[in-house]
Design an enzyme around this catalytic site. Structure first.
Site, PDB file in Angstrom:
ATOM      1  N   GLU A 182       0.814  -1.222   0.000  1.00 13.81           N
ATOM      2  CA  GLU A 182       0.000   0.000   0.000  1.00 13.81           C
ATOM      3  C   GLU A 182       0.850   1.276   0.000  1.00 13.81           C
ATOM      4  OE1 GLU A 182      -4.374  -0.536   1.400  1.00 13.81           O
ATOM      5  OE2 GLU A 182      -3.094  -0.744   3.151  1.00 13.81           O
ATOM      6  N   HIS A 198      -1.111   6.042   7.374  1.00  8.50           N
ATOM      7  CA  HIS A 198      -2.240   5.196   6.968  1.00  8.50           C
ATOM      8  C   HIS A 198      -2.558   4.259   8.116  1.00  8.50           C
ATOM      9  CE1 HIS A 198      -4.986   2.606   5.059  1.00  8.50           C
ATOM     10  NE2 HIS A 198      -4.152   1.601   4.900  1.00  8.50           N
ATOM     11  N   HIS A 213      -5.819   1.906  10.451  1.00 10.14           N
ATOM     12  CA  HIS A 213      -7.130   1.247  10.460  1.00 10.14           C
ATOM     13  C   HIS A 213      -7.685   1.332  11.882  1.00 10.14           C
ATOM     14  CE1 HIS A 213      -4.183  -1.068   7.865  1.00 10.14           C
ATOM     15  NE2 HIS A 213      -4.996  -0.570   6.945  1.00 10.14           N
ATOM     16  N   HIS A 238     -12.187   0.194   5.371  1.00  2.18           N
ATOM     17  CA  HIS A 238     -10.741   0.006   5.424  1.00  2.18           C
ATOM     18  C   HIS A 238     -10.057   0.839   6.525  1.00  2.18           C
ATOM     19  CE1 HIS A 238      -6.857  -0.473   2.823  1.00  2.18           C
ATOM     20  NE2 HIS A 238      -6.546  -0.229   4.076  1.00  2.18           N
TER      21      HIS A 238
HETATM   22 ZN   LIG Z   1      -4.616  -0.381   4.794  1.00  4.29          ZN
END
Ligand SMILES: [Zn+2]
Length: 247
Positions: free
Chosen positions: A88, A107, A109, A177
């Protein structure tokens, strides 16, 4: 680190403070419940705007300077030397490409944010430290560009679509996500990650009481521009916690 213990860290040429902040960011974001075994935080190279630094694919809490890898603006590692990289990583490269003001990308979650990723209710600022949420965080619908339907951002085109959804915002949520959070420094990205998660929990609590009176867009804008008179205070505290736990 097996196989690489003897080699000099790739980041050896960088300002030691930059390296220390990026390592601390990884550990702090884990300690504060923003990252877990997954997720990642990167920083634009202070000397070359077309490069950025991100760890090899591993749990953020365990990152050391030897694990930091250099990437080009296309999201490809300069010299991975067989080390596994995050698939990613195009999230980072495409955000750096489209937002020249952004110096760090997170990034995550984190659990508090997911309800806002998957509902029609916008994540909006509850308090002054979360003023960067503005009029509400946009939500990116990956289905529109996810040809593999695995809900992951695996290609530059998907990263580009995400960067477009981010626009000029500080935070973009990804349905089903997580989130991408940006800052003009490593420390600002960490601040925003922690206060986004905190704000999400506060907003969910407040929703149980009835309609919520959020910061108005004007209040949020003013709050976002306000520089704390002791900007090092939160960083010092968060860092102290991870320094102690890593002893
Ligand atoms: Zn991710």
């Amino acid at each position: 680190m097996t196989g690489h213990a003897a080699r000099q860290a790739d980041c050896a040429r960088l300002d030691p403070q930059f390296v220390e902040d990026l390592i601390s960011a990884n550990r702090i974001l884990y300690d504060q419940g923003v990252l877990d075994a997954y997720g990642h935080v990167s920083a634009r190279d202070p000397d070359d705007p077309n490069r950025f630094w991100l760890s090899r694919s591993m749990p953020p809490a365990l990152v050391s300077p030897e694990d930091l890898l250099e990437f080009d603006i296309g999201g490809e590692p300069i010299a991975a030397g067989g080390r596994k990289v995050f698939f990613e990583r195009y999230i980072h490269s495409e955000v750096y490409r489209s937002r020249r003001d952004v110096m760090a990308v997170l990034h995550c979650h984190s659990p508090g944010l997911i309800p806002f990723c998957n509902s029609a209710t916008a994540l909006r600022p509850m308090t002054q430290p979360a003023g960067f949420l503005g009029a509400g965080a946009p939500v990116f619908e990956l289905r529109e560009v996810d040809d593999g339907a695995d809900m992951l951002i695996r290609t530059p085109a998907q990263g580009r679509a995400l960067a477009q959804a981010l626009g000029r915002s500080a935070v973009v949520l990804i349905r089903g996500h997580g989130a991408v959070i940006v800052g003009n420094s490593i420390r600002q990205a960490v601040w925003r990650g922690i206060y986004s998660e905190m704000n999400a929990k506060q907003q969910l609590e407040a929703a149980r009481l009835g309609p919520i009176r959020f910061l108005s867009p004007e209040e949020a804008e003013h709050a976002a521009k306000t520089v704390p008179n002791d900007p090092a205070r939160t960083w010092t505290l968060w860092k102290h916690r991870v320094s102690r736990t890593s002893d």
